[in-house]
Motif scaffolding. Structure first.
Motif, PDB file in Angstrom:
ATOM      1  N   SER A   1      19.733 -13.659  -0.199  1.00 11.74           N
ATOM      2  CA  SER A   1      19.441 -13.093   1.398  1.00 11.74           C
ATOM      3  C   SER A   1      19.020 -14.439   1.928  1.00 11.74           C
ATOM      4  N   VAL A   2      19.123 -14.285   3.381  1.00 10.97           N
ATOM      5  CA  VAL A   2      18.559 -15.438   4.442  1.00 10.97           C
ATOM      6  C   VAL A   2      17.834 -14.852   5.329  1.00 10.97           C
ATOM      7  N   SER A   3      17.092 -15.612   5.624  1.00 11.03           N
ATOM      8  CA  SER A   3      15.682 -14.925   6.751  1.00 11.03           C
ATOM      9  C   SER A   3      15.328 -16.399   7.742  1.00 11.03           C
TER      10      SER A   3
ATOM     11  N   LEU B   1      25.587 -13.190   9.458  1.00 15.57           N
ATOM     12  CA  LEU B   1      26.363 -13.999   8.651  1.00 15.57           C
ATOM     13  C   LEU B   1      27.915 -13.862   8.698  1.00 15.57           C
ATOM     14  N   ALA B   2      28.600 -14.784   9.078  1.00  6.47           N
ATOM     15  CA  ALA B   2      30.226 -14.325   9.129  1.00  6.47           C
ATOM     16  C   ALA B   2      30.755 -15.862   8.629  1.00  6.47           C
TER      17      ALA B   2
ATOM     18  N   TYR C   1      28.936 -19.447   4.983  1.00  4.64           N
ATOM     19  CA  TYR C   1      28.830 -18.759   6.122  1.00  4.64           C
ATOM     20  C   TYR C   1      28.288 -19.601   7.188  1.00  4.64           C
ATOM     21  N   ASN C   2      28.596 -19.268   8.686  1.00  3.70           N
ATOM     22  CA  ASN C   2      27.702 -19.669   9.748  1.00  3.70           C
ATOM     23  C   ASN C   2      26.853 -18.519   9.961  1.00  3.70           C
TER      24      ASN C   2
ATOM     25  N   ILE D   1      26.140 -22.388   5.862  1.00  2.00           N
ATOM     26  CA  ILE D   1      25.005 -21.874   4.927  1.00  2.00           C
ATOM     27  C   ILE D   1      25.695 -21.396   3.653  1.00  2.00           C
ATOM     28  N   THR D   2      25.365 -21.801   2.691  1.00  2.00           N
ATOM     29  CA  THR D   2      25.936 -21.518   1.274  1.00  2.00           C
ATOM     30  C   THR D   2      25.018 -20.484   0.480  1.00  2.00           C
ATOM     31  N   VAL D   3      25.295 -19.191   0.508  1.00  2.00           N
ATOM     32  CA  VAL D   3      24.675 -18.287  -0.373  1.00  2.00           C
ATOM     33  C   VAL D   3      24.926 -18.076  -1.754  1.00  2.00           C
ATOM     34  N   THR D   4      24.075 -18.040  -2.727  1.00  2.00           N
ATOM     35  CA  THR D   4      24.393 -18.225  -3.965  1.00  2.00           C
ATOM     36  C   THR D   4      23.440 -16.864  -4.648  1.00  2.00           C
TER      37      THR D   4
END
Length: 491
Positions: free
Chosen positions: A179-181, A218-219, A256-257, A275-278
């Motif tokens: 998740s991203v905030s 995010l894409a 993502y950006n 942005i790297t989501v793990t």
């Protein structure tokens, strides 16, 4: 057919579209019902594009039978696998009765959005799952009760996403995602009074305003705004709250950006780093600052920067081509043939808009289209914007911001105080766009923003005129929809 609370109607039968019962109109998808099985529909237009919806509004749609009381619904719990972002439009349901779950198409965007895999490129993507829901009632009760139940079920499915049952290793479960905030702030020192009133823009402090109601997503990494043409990857979008705060949950792992755009401001935001989501990880981006394009104070503006032409003048439909669903409806732009009303309103001279006198809600036609000439030919059209300048800063450069909500094989040439089309334009967009939004009853397609340097020698002290020429004139559907136009003084 039911698409939304205010978009429900008895639909024609498949046979009603045959030649014996209908008249084909300007393209094969649109027909006028001349002898339908249901006589109440006689004289109406049937066109599947009249029932398109934006991705963000297309969670549930389907059909209701009143005898027996049965509902059939397509529920899309997540748009993460859809292309083009939250306001991309696509088909829902149409005569058949047909109910669609669209994964990939070029509708309202053009071929740029179709994924292409070449030269041994490795690519895979999970589409869906999509939930098919049937409900029923024991009696011939109000069929809209089935619609309300379907909406309730859609909320249940959305809360259940990502599903646990798919066996594919390519479908990530909740614990495998991240998740991203963060919070989006906007710096624009010369926000117009119009924007503050229309969008209730709240100052965060003396330097910033909150990115209220911003679309944040995010894409795949790319240039600012590239997400609206992107289809190979996944996209995850939310709306920020009034303070610009956002929380994006259940994000598939990957790089993502972060992208955003804010109603009331032009242009696109893009994060400065990837942005790297793990799996199982939450990323708090903190405060992010968007600086919308701005060189100097606003001299005048036309419209609202919201990537739509909905605020402009949408004419009444021809009675001969009416769809009764959209009479006295917020989506009045979904009527067939509205593009031809331009020639009725401006039979000899094109649109002229005077800053400070004209009202864009009444005096700016929703689409800059061709004018029909005779039975089968069309003319290019030139619109004029008239405005005064008490003095001209001869040592500075002015800036014209031209934001388009749609373009269909069009070219806009811009001239300052020079109406002669044969002479070179001060600026041209070149031929742009294939989103077909004019013919397909959209009020927007893809977003375009042009920032034009205006040499002070082009301007006059006193009265000035900007000429906007849409040069292409091979069909009634070539044209643009403007989103917003602004002239800025030198910095």
């Amino acid at each position: 057919m039911a698409i939304a609370d205010n978009r429900q109607r008895i639909m024609p039968m498949p046979d009603d579209r045959e030649a014996a019962r209908s008249q084909r109109l300007g393209y094969s998808e649109a027909v006028r019902l001349t002898n339908p099985i249901n006589a109440d529909l006689r004289g109406e237009v049937d066109d599947k594009y009249q029932y398109s919806s934006e991705n963000k509004d297309s969670m549930v749609h389907g059909w209701i039978s009143s005898d027996p009381s049965v509902g059939f619904w397509v529920i899309t719990p997540s748009n993460e696998f859809k292309s083009g972002g939250p306001v991309r439009q696509d088909l829902t349901s149409h005569a058949g009765p047909t109910s669609l779950a669209i994964f990939v198409s070029s509708h309202y965007a053009g071929d740029d959005i179709v994924p292409r895999v070449r030269n041994g490129e490795y690519w895979k993507k999970v589409f869906g799952p999509v939930f098919i829901y049937l409900n029923s009632a024991s009696t011939k009760s109000d069929p809209k009760l089935l619609w309300e139940d379907a909406k309730k079920q859609a909320r249940v499915e959305e809360g259940s996403w990502p599903y646990k049952f798919p066996a594919s290793m390519d479908f990530q479960k909740s614990e495998q995602r991240g998740s991203v905030s963060g919070r989006l702030l906007v710096v624009d020192e010369t926000i117009s009074v119009l924007m503050r009133i229309h969008y209730s823009v709240r100052p965060a402090n003396n330097d910033y305003v909150n990115g209220s109601a911003a679309f944040v997503g995010l894409a795949s990494p790319g240039e600012a705004g590239c997400w609206q043409r992107e289809s190979k990857g996944y996209q995850f979008w939310v709306r920020a709250d009034v303070n610009g705060n956002f929380f994006i949950k259940n994000v598939r792992t990957g790089v993502y950006n972060l992208y955003a755009w804010v109603p009331g401001f032009i242009g696109d935001y893009k994060s400065s780093v990837n942005i790297t989501v793990t799996s199982g990880n939450h990323i708090d981006l903190g405060n992010l600052v968007y600086n919308p394009p701005r060189d100097g104070p606003t001299l005048w503006e036309i419209g609202i920067p919201d990537r739509s032409a909905a605020e402009f003048f949408v004419p009444d439909p021809y009675p001969y081509y009416i769809n009764r669903l959209y009479v006295n409806h917020p989506d009045r732009f979904r009527q067939y043939g509205l593009w031809e009303r331009y020639a009725d309103l401006y039979p000899d001279q094109d649109l002229m808009y005077t800053v400070g006198v004209s009202d864009y809600k009444k005096d700016w036609f929703y689409a800059h289209v061709t004018r029909k000439h005779g039975q089968a030919s069309y003319q290019a059209t030139t619109w004029q914007i008239k405005f005064p300048l008490n003095n001209v800063h001869r040592n500075g450069t002015y800036k014209l911001r031209l934001a388009l909500a749609s373009a269909v094989l069009s070219e806009i040439q811009v001239r300052f105080n020079n109406p002669i089309v044969q002479q070179p334009a001060h600026f041209t967009t070149g031929v742009i766009g294939r989103d077909n939004s004019i013919a397909r009853h959209g009020i927007h397609g893809l977003y375009w923003l042009f920032s034009i340097d205006v040499d002070s020698s082009w301007l006059l002290e006193g009265d000035n005129t900007i000429f906007l020429t849409q040069t292409r004139s091979e069909s009634p559907f070539e044209g643009v929809m403007y989103d917003y136009i602004r002239l800025e003084a030198p910095a």
